[in-house]
Design a protein around this motif. Structure first.
Motif, PDB file in Angstrom:
ATOM      1  N   ILE A  32     -13.706  34.548 -72.821  1.00 55.43           N
ATOM      2  CA  ILE A  32     -14.327  35.573 -73.654  1.00 55.43           C
ATOM      3  C   ILE A  32     -15.828  35.319 -73.780  1.00 55.43           C
ATOM      4  CG2 ILE A  32     -14.378  36.553 -75.983  1.00 55.43           C
ATOM      5  CD1 ILE A  32     -11.330  36.081 -76.074  1.00 55.43           C
ATOM      6  N   ARG A  33     -16.239  34.052 -73.883  1.00 52.18           N
ATOM      7  CA  ARG A  33     -17.668  33.719 -73.938  1.00 52.18           C
ATOM      8  C   ARG A  33     -18.363  34.161 -72.655  1.00 52.18           C
ATOM      9  NH1 ARG A  33     -21.359  30.167 -72.287  1.00 52.18           N
ATOM     10  NH2 ARG A  33     -19.902  29.001 -71.008  1.00 52.18           N
ATOM     11  N   LEU A  34     -17.752  33.887 -71.508  1.00 52.41           N
ATOM     12  CA  LEU A  34     -18.320  34.306 -70.229  1.00 52.41           C
ATOM     13  C   LEU A  34     -18.386  35.830 -70.128  1.00 52.41           C
ATOM     14  CD1 LEU A  34     -16.530  31.725 -67.908  1.00 52.41           C
ATOM     15  CD2 LEU A  34     -18.957  31.757 -68.538  1.00 52.41           C
ATOM     16  N   PHE A  35     -17.392  36.486 -70.706  1.00 51.95           N
ATOM     17  CA  PHE A  35     -17.402  37.946 -70.733  1.00 51.95           C
ATOM     18  C   PHE A  35     -18.582  38.450 -71.565  1.00 51.95           C
ATOM     19  CE2 PHE A  35     -15.262  42.020 -72.299  1.00 51.95           C
ATOM     20  CZ  PHE A  35     -15.630  42.742 -71.184  1.00 51.95           C
ATOM     21  N   GLY A  36     -18.941  37.734 -72.623  1.00 48.22           N
ATOM     22  CA  GLY A  36     -20.125  38.092 -73.406  1.00 48.22           C
ATOM     23  C   GLY A  36     -21.385  38.074 -72.561  1.00 48.22           C
ATOM     24  N   HIS A  37     -21.497  37.057 -71.690  1.00 47.81           N
ATOM     25  CA  HIS A  37     -22.645  37.003 -70.771  1.00 47.81           C
ATOM     26  C   HIS A  37     -22.636  38.214 -69.846  1.00 47.81           C
ATOM     27  CE1 HIS A  37     -24.532  32.936 -71.201  1.00 47.81           C
ATOM     28  NE2 HIS A  37     -23.426  32.730 -71.887  1.00 47.81           N
ATOM     29  N   TYR A  38     -21.464  38.561 -69.349  1.00 44.31           N
ATOM     30  CA  TYR A  38     -21.347  39.699 -68.445  1.00 44.31           C
ATOM     31  C   TYR A  38     -21.721  40.999 -69.165  1.00 44.31           C
ATOM     32  CZ  TYR A  38     -19.687  42.725 -64.756  1.00 44.31           C
ATOM     33  OH  TYR A  38     -19.622  43.660 -63.763  1.00 44.31           O
ATOM     34  N   LEU A  39     -21.234  41.158 -70.388  1.00 47.49           N
ATOM     35  CA  LEU A  39     -21.547  42.377 -71.135  1.00 47.49           C
ATOM     36  C   LEU A  39     -23.040  42.505 -71.420  1.00 47.49           C
ATOM     37  CD1 LEU A  39     -18.698  42.904 -73.754  1.00 47.49           C
ATOM     38  CD2 LEU A  39     -19.304  44.362 -71.822  1.00 47.49           C
ATOM     39  N   TRP A  40     -23.719  41.378 -71.620  1.00 51.46           N
ATOM     40  CA  TRP A  40     -25.167  41.433 -71.845  1.00 51.46           C
ATOM     41  C   TRP A  40     -25.843  42.152 -70.670  1.00 51.46           C
ATOM     42  CZ3 TRP A  40     -28.805  40.891 -75.426  1.00 51.46           C
ATOM     43  CH2 TRP A  40     -30.133  40.857 -74.986  1.00 51.46           C
ATOM     44  N   CYS A  90     -15.212  36.438 -81.835  1.00 51.79           N
ATOM     45  CA  CYS A  90     -16.427  35.676 -82.115  1.00 51.79           C
ATOM     46  C   CYS A  90     -16.978  35.010 -80.856  1.00 51.79           C
ATOM     47  CB  CYS A  90     -16.164  34.633 -83.197  1.00 51.79           C
ATOM     48  SG  CYS A  90     -14.717  33.594 -82.908  1.00 51.79           S
ATOM     49  N   HIS A  91     -16.111  34.603 -79.949  1.00 53.04           N
ATOM     50  CA  HIS A  91     -16.576  33.951 -78.724  1.00 53.04           C
ATOM     51  C   HIS A  91     -17.338  34.932 -77.820  1.00 53.04           C
ATOM     52  CE1 HIS A  91     -14.496  30.325 -79.845  1.00 53.04           C
ATOM     53  NE2 HIS A  91     -13.419  31.050 -80.091  1.00 53.04           N
ATOM     54  N   LEU A  92     -17.027  36.215 -77.937  1.00 55.38           N
ATOM     55  CA  LEU A  92     -17.786  37.239 -77.234  1.00 55.38           C
ATOM     56  C   LEU A  92     -19.210  37.272 -77.787  1.00 55.38           C
ATOM     57  CD1 LEU A  92     -17.521  39.636 -75.154  1.00 55.38           C
ATOM     58  CD2 LEU A  92     -17.195  41.077 -77.166  1.00 55.38           C
ATOM     59  N   SER A  93     -19.332  37.192 -79.107  1.00 52.73           N
ATOM     60  CA  SER A  93     -20.661  37.148 -79.728  1.00 52.73           C
ATOM     61  C   SER A  93     -21.439  35.921 -79.275  1.00 52.73           C
ATOM     62  CB  SER A  93     -20.536  37.158 -81.250  1.00 52.73           C
ATOM     63  OG  SER A  93     -20.025  38.391 -81.698  1.00 52.73           O
ATOM     64  N   VAL A  94     -20.754  34.794 -79.156  1.00 47.90           N
ATOM     65  CA  VAL A  94     -21.417  33.565 -78.687  1.00 47.90           C
ATOM     66  C   VAL A  94     -22.011  33.797 -77.302  1.00 47.90           C
ATOM     67  CG1 VAL A  94     -21.029  31.174 -77.948  1.00 47.90           C
ATOM     68  CG2 VAL A  94     -20.087  31.976 -80.134  1.00 47.90           C
ATOM     69  N   GLY A  95     -21.236  34.378 -76.396  1.00 45.87           N
ATOM     70  CA  GLY A  95     -21.728  34.649 -75.048  1.00 45.87           C
ATOM     71  C   GLY A  95     -22.898  35.621 -75.044  1.00 45.87           C
ATOM     72  N   LEU A  96     -22.814  36.651 -75.880  1.00 46.61           N
ATOM     73  CA  LEU A  96     -23.915  37.613 -75.969  1.00 46.61           C
ATOM     74  C   LEU A  96     -25.182  36.952 -76.518  1.00 46.61           C
ATOM     75  CD1 LEU A  96     -21.887  40.669 -77.295  1.00 46.61           C
ATOM     76  CD2 LEU A  96     -23.226  40.636 -75.173  1.00 46.61           C
ATOM     77  N   ILE A  97     -25.032  36.089 -77.522  1.00 45.28           N
ATOM     78  CA  ILE A  97     -26.192  35.393 -78.094  1.00 45.28           C
ATOM     79  C   ILE A  97     -26.814  34.462 -77.058  1.00 45.28           C
ATOM     80  CG2 ILE A  97     -26.913  33.680 -79.816  1.00 45.28           C
ATOM     81  CD1 ILE A  97     -24.714  34.955 -81.674  1.00 45.28           C
ATOM     82  N   GLU A  98     -25.982  33.741 -76.325  1.00 41.37           N
ATOM     83  CA  GLU A  98     -26.506  32.853 -75.276  1.00 41.37           C
ATOM     84  C   GLU A  98     -27.278  33.640 -74.228  1.00 41.37           C
ATOM     85  OE1 GLU A  98     -23.025  29.403 -75.449  1.00 41.37           O
ATOM     86  OE2 GLU A  98     -22.878  31.007 -73.970  1.00 41.37           O
ATOM     87  N   ALA A  99     -26.720  34.769 -73.807  1.00 41.21           N
ATOM     88  CA  ALA A  99     -27.391  35.598 -72.798  1.00 41.21           C
ATOM     89  C   ALA A  99     -28.687  36.185 -73.354  1.00 41.21           C
ATOM     90  CB  ALA A  99     -26.452  36.702 -72.312  1.00 41.21           C
ATOM     91  N   ALA A 100     -28.682  36.570 -74.617  1.00 38.01           N
ATOM     92  CA  ALA A 100     -29.902  37.096 -75.242  1.00 38.01           C
ATOM     93  C   ALA A 100     -30.979  36.017 -75.296  1.00 38.01           C
ATOM     94  CB  ALA A 100     -29.597  37.625 -76.643  1.00 38.01           C
ATOM     95  N   ALA A 101     -30.591  34.790 -75.613  1.00 38.33           N
ATOM     96  CA  ALA A 101     -31.559  33.686 -75.650  1.00 38.33           C
ATOM     97  C   ALA A 101     -32.184  33.484 -74.275  1.00 38.33           C
ATOM     98  CB  ALA A 101     -30.887  32.405 -76.136  1.00 38.33           C
ATOM     99  N   GLU A 102     -31.366  33.555 -73.230  1.00 43.35           N
ATOM    100  CA  GLU A 102     -31.896  33.441 -71.868  1.00 43.35           C
ATOM    101  C   GLU A 102     -32.881  34.575 -71.590  1.00 43.35           C
ATOM    102  OE1 GLU A 102     -28.582  33.288 -69.138  1.00 43.35           O
ATOM    103  OE2 GLU A 102     -27.698  31.569 -70.187  1.00 43.35           O
TER     104      GLU A 102
END
Length: 182
Positions: A67-75, A140-152
């Motif tokens: 789900i975290r990796l999916f957050g990166h993908y959704l970003w 919440c793990h989706l949000s974590v991935g999105l936040i990580e991608a946003a930071a990048e």
């Protein structure tokens, strides 16, 4: 849940593991929709859960990590399809603080009946943002991935801690984002 989530999950799996793998996930999960998704349509949340569990088992990736990796993908999807949501901000802090009060409002206009999570914030320090996440979906793990991608995206060095989690019995998650000068 909106079909855009399902279409992006399918694309992520197909791009990284191939069409046959996505078909194997559909075969294992046997979703009520038959695996045919339209971005603007609404699908049962349990269908997503079934797909994620099947993907986790077939790909041998723990559900939270998937789900975290999916957050990166959704970003990447959001950046391409809704650049204004991102380009209105020049730093991670301001972007994250806008998620609930600006971005989710606009998402709900674009996708009627969307059910976005709720965020409350502790904004006492621009170098540390505490985000309080609440959602019956517990993504919440989706949000974590999105936040990580946003930071990048914003070139921000940051650490993210998740000391309180709904998956451990709490009524909310606490996401602590500590930002460097990146």
């Amino acid at each position: 849940m909106k079909g855009v989530v399902f279409t992006n999950l399918a694309e992520m799996v197909e791009e990284n593991y191939g069409l046959a793998t996505w078909q194997n996930i559909l075969d294992a999960a046997q979703p009520a929709s038959g695996g045919i998704y339209v971005a603007t349509a609404q699908y049962d949340d349990d269908e997503l859960v079934g797909l994620v569990v099947a993907a986790s088992e077939l790909l041998n990736v723990p559900v939270p990590e998937l789900i975290r990796l999916f957050g990166h993908y959704l970003w990447t999807f959001f950046k391409k399809n809704y650049p204004k949501f991102i380009s209105d901000h020049d730093n991670l802090f301001d972007f994250l603080v806008s998620v609930d009060s600006v971005i989710h409002i606009e998402v709900n206009k674009l996708y009627p009946n969307a059910s976005t999570p709720d965020f409350d914030y502790n904004v006492d320090d621009r170098n540390q943002l505490i985000m309080y996440y609440r959602s019956p979906r517990k993504l919440c793990h989706l949000s974590v991935g999105l936040i990580e991608a946003a930071a990048e995206h914003f070139g921000t060095d940051m650490t993210l801690e998740h000391p309180v989690c709904m998956h451990e019995g709490s009524d909310h998650c606490e996401l602590r984002v500590s930002m460097g000068n990146g």
